[in-house]
Design a protein around this motif. Sequence first.
Motif, mmCIF file in Angstrom:
data_model
loop_
_atom_site.group_PDB
_atom_site.id
_atom_site.type_symbol
_atom_site.label_atom_id
_atom_site.label_comp_id
_atom_site.label_asym_id
_atom_site.label_seq_id
_atom_site.Cartn_x
_atom_site.Cartn_y
_atom_site.Cartn_z
ATOM 1 N N GLN A 120 -68.601 30.636 -11.551
ATOM 2 C CA GLN A 120 -69.133 30.604 -10.029
ATOM 3 C C GLN A 120 -68.140 29.511 -9.082
ATOM 4 O OE1 GLN A 120 -72.702 28.819 -8.605
ATOM 5 N NE2 GLN A 120 -73.552 30.753 -8.988
ATOM 6 N N PRO A 121 -67.640 30.152 -8.329
ATOM 7 C CA PRO A 121 -66.588 29.382 -7.390
ATOM 8 C C PRO A 121 -67.432 28.646 -6.371
ATOM 9 C CG PRO A 121 -66.365 31.393 -6.594
ATOM 10 C CD PRO A 121 -67.182 31.512 -7.824
ATOM 11 N N ARG A 122 -67.407 27.211 -6.281
ATOM 12 C CA ARG A 122 -68.011 26.411 -5.331
ATOM 13 C C ARG A 122 -67.078 25.490 -4.708
ATOM 14 N NH1 ARG A 122 -73.860 24.473 -8.410
ATOM 15 N NH2 ARG A 122 -74.589 26.743 -8.993
ATOM 16 N N LEU A 123 -67.463 24.828 -3.896
ATOM 17 C CA LEU A 123 -66.642 23.460 -3.229
ATOM 18 C C LEU A 123 -67.410 22.480 -3.479
ATOM 19 C CD1 LEU A 123 -65.180 25.057 0.067
ATOM 20 C CD2 LEU A 123 -64.047 24.696 -2.014
ATOM 21 N N LEU A 124 -66.624 21.189 -4.164
ATOM 22 C CA LEU A 124 -67.209 20.097 -4.085
ATOM 23 C C LEU A 124 -66.312 18.812 -3.380
ATOM 24 C CD1 LEU A 124 -69.163 18.086 -5.668
ATOM 25 C CD2 LEU A 124 -67.481 17.773 -7.436
ATOM 26 N N LEU A 129 -63.007 9.776 -0.937
ATOM 27 C CA LEU A 129 -61.764 9.789 -1.277
ATOM 28 C C LEU A 129 -60.982 10.664 -0.311
ATOM 29 C CD1 LEU A 129 -61.906 9.703 -5.398
ATOM 30 C CD2 LEU A 129 -61.637 7.802 -3.807
ATOM 31 N N TYR A 130 -61.606 11.151 0.560
ATOM 32 C CA TYR A 130 -60.890 12.369 1.316
ATOM 33 C C TYR A 130 -60.587 13.419 0.434
ATOM 34 C CZ TYR A 130 -61.223 8.808 4.931
ATOM 35 O OH TYR A 130 -61.682 7.803 5.899
ATOM 36 N N MET A 131 -61.272 14.038 -0.285
ATOM 37 C CA MET A 131 -60.912 14.783 -1.250
ATOM 38 C C MET A 131 -62.049 16.006 -1.377
ATOM 39 S SD MET A 131 -60.865 13.989 -5.415
ATOM 40 C CE MET A 131 -60.051 15.384 -6.546
ATOM 41 N N LEU A 132 -61.297 17.333 -1.578
ATOM 42 C CA LEU A 132 -62.062 18.424 -1.766
ATOM 43 C C LEU A 132 -61.648 19.127 -2.950
ATOM 44 C CD1 LEU A 132 -64.050 20.409 -0.465
ATOM 45 C CD2 LEU A 132 -62.485 21.513 0.691
ATOM 46 N N THR A 133 -62.662 19.830 -3.529
ATOM 47 C CA THR A 133 -62.106 20.350 -4.827
ATOM 48 C C THR A 133 -62.764 21.803 -5.090
ATOM 49 O OG1 THR A 133 -63.810 19.772 -6.515
ATOM 50 C CG2 THR A 133 -62.141 18.234 -6.263
ATOM 51 N N PRO A 160 -54.312 18.977 0.828
ATOM 52 C CA PRO A 160 -53.766 17.633 0.207
ATOM 53 C C PRO A 160 -54.933 16.866 -0.472
ATOM 54 C CG PRO A 160 -54.598 17.293 2.296
ATOM 55 C CD PRO A 160 -54.706 18.645 2.405
ATOM 56 N N ALA A 161 -54.259 16.353 -1.828
ATOM 57 C CA ALA A 161 -55.387 15.384 -2.690
ATOM 58 C C ALA A 161 -54.782 14.210 -2.567
ATOM 59 C CB ALA A 161 -54.797 16.030 -4.182
ATOM 60 N N PRO A 162 -55.702 13.300 -2.702
ATOM 61 C CA PRO A 162 -55.424 11.537 -2.709
ATOM 62 C C PRO A 162 -54.337 11.314 -3.589
ATOM 63 C CG PRO A 162 -57.929 12.190 -3.116
ATOM 64 C CD PRO A 162 -56.931 13.674 -3.507
ATOM 65 N N ARG A 183 -62.670 5.196 -9.300
ATOM 66 C CA ARG A 183 -62.134 5.072 -7.952
ATOM 67 C C ARG A 183 -63.071 4.818 -6.983
ATOM 68 N NH1 ARG A 183 -56.776 8.266 -6.228
ATOM 69 N NH2 ARG A 183 -55.552 8.229 -8.161
ATOM 70 N N LEU A 184 -64.369 5.355 -6.986
ATOM 71 C CA LEU A 184 -65.412 5.027 -6.140
ATOM 72 C C LEU A 184 -66.083 3.870 -6.261
ATOM 73 C CD1 LEU A 184 -67.095 8.728 -6.106
ATOM 74 C CD2 LEU A 184 -65.944 7.541 -4.360
ATOM 75 N N THR A 185 -65.912 2.936 -7.393
ATOM 76 C CA THR A 185 -66.384 1.727 -7.865
ATOM 77 C C THR A 185 -65.822 0.644 -7.089
ATOM 78 O OG1 THR A 185 -67.525 2.776 -9.851
ATOM 79 C CG2 THR A 185 -67.467 0.354 -9.596
ATOM 80 N N PRO A 186 -66.105 -0.004 -6.431
ATOM 81 C CA PRO A 186 -65.076 -1.287 -5.764
ATOM 82 C C PRO A 186 -65.167 -2.308 -6.976
ATOM 83 C CG PRO A 186 -67.393 -1.456 -4.975
ATOM 84 C CD PRO A 186 -67.442 -0.033 -5.698
#
Length: 214
Positions: A120-124, A129-133, A160-162, A183-186
């Motif tokens: 089932q396709p979705r968008l996440l 990260l300015y990222m869409l998958t 565009p990907a990060p 990447r999300l953990t400082p």
Amino acid sequence: MPLHVSPAPAPALRSVLTALGSPTALQEARTPSLRAAQGPATAELPLPVHVLDRGAPEGTARTRFTSWRFLVRCGERALAAAETRLTADGWAFSHFFEGPYVGATEQALREAELFSGLYQPRLLSVPELYMLTLWLHGSTGDDGSEGALEASDVLIPLAPAPPGIAAYLPHRVSDFLPALRRRLTPTVATAPAAAPAAATAPTTQAPPLLGSPA
């Protein structure tokens, strides 16, 4: 194998079709391609949009459903996308937009149709990260607005990907999600311990050296 596209709520689709039929809505849209389109435009391929919850406990994969997104097609290609959101009065049209993610979504969907298995396709979205998958969810019986990320689901970063992440390369959630969380953990920089003072050194203590940036 064809993807199992979940139907969007009927009021969400109607709100988009109403906006497409409104000259005022089209003129106000910041979508030059849509305003210049010759011929009728249609709303196709409804995709539920989710946002990755970075505050979820370690080892969990929680998402937050935000909207339904439609590709707006005129002729053979998608010119823009239309977003709908749930309000206190029900589903309502939000806005049109265009840009690289429109074509990238089409390309990822075409490639995903060649995979074995049914998804089932979705968008996440990962806003930090300015990222869409493109999220290929394995439980096709789930409502598009429900169902968590599963370890066997597939994520395909859109262009565009990060930096450091290849666009259109599919990843299993079990492999990709830990990398995203890192990447999300400082990273907190710590100052090195000061060397012990020599016996002949002055009694006043120098300030500690600053650590190098993470």
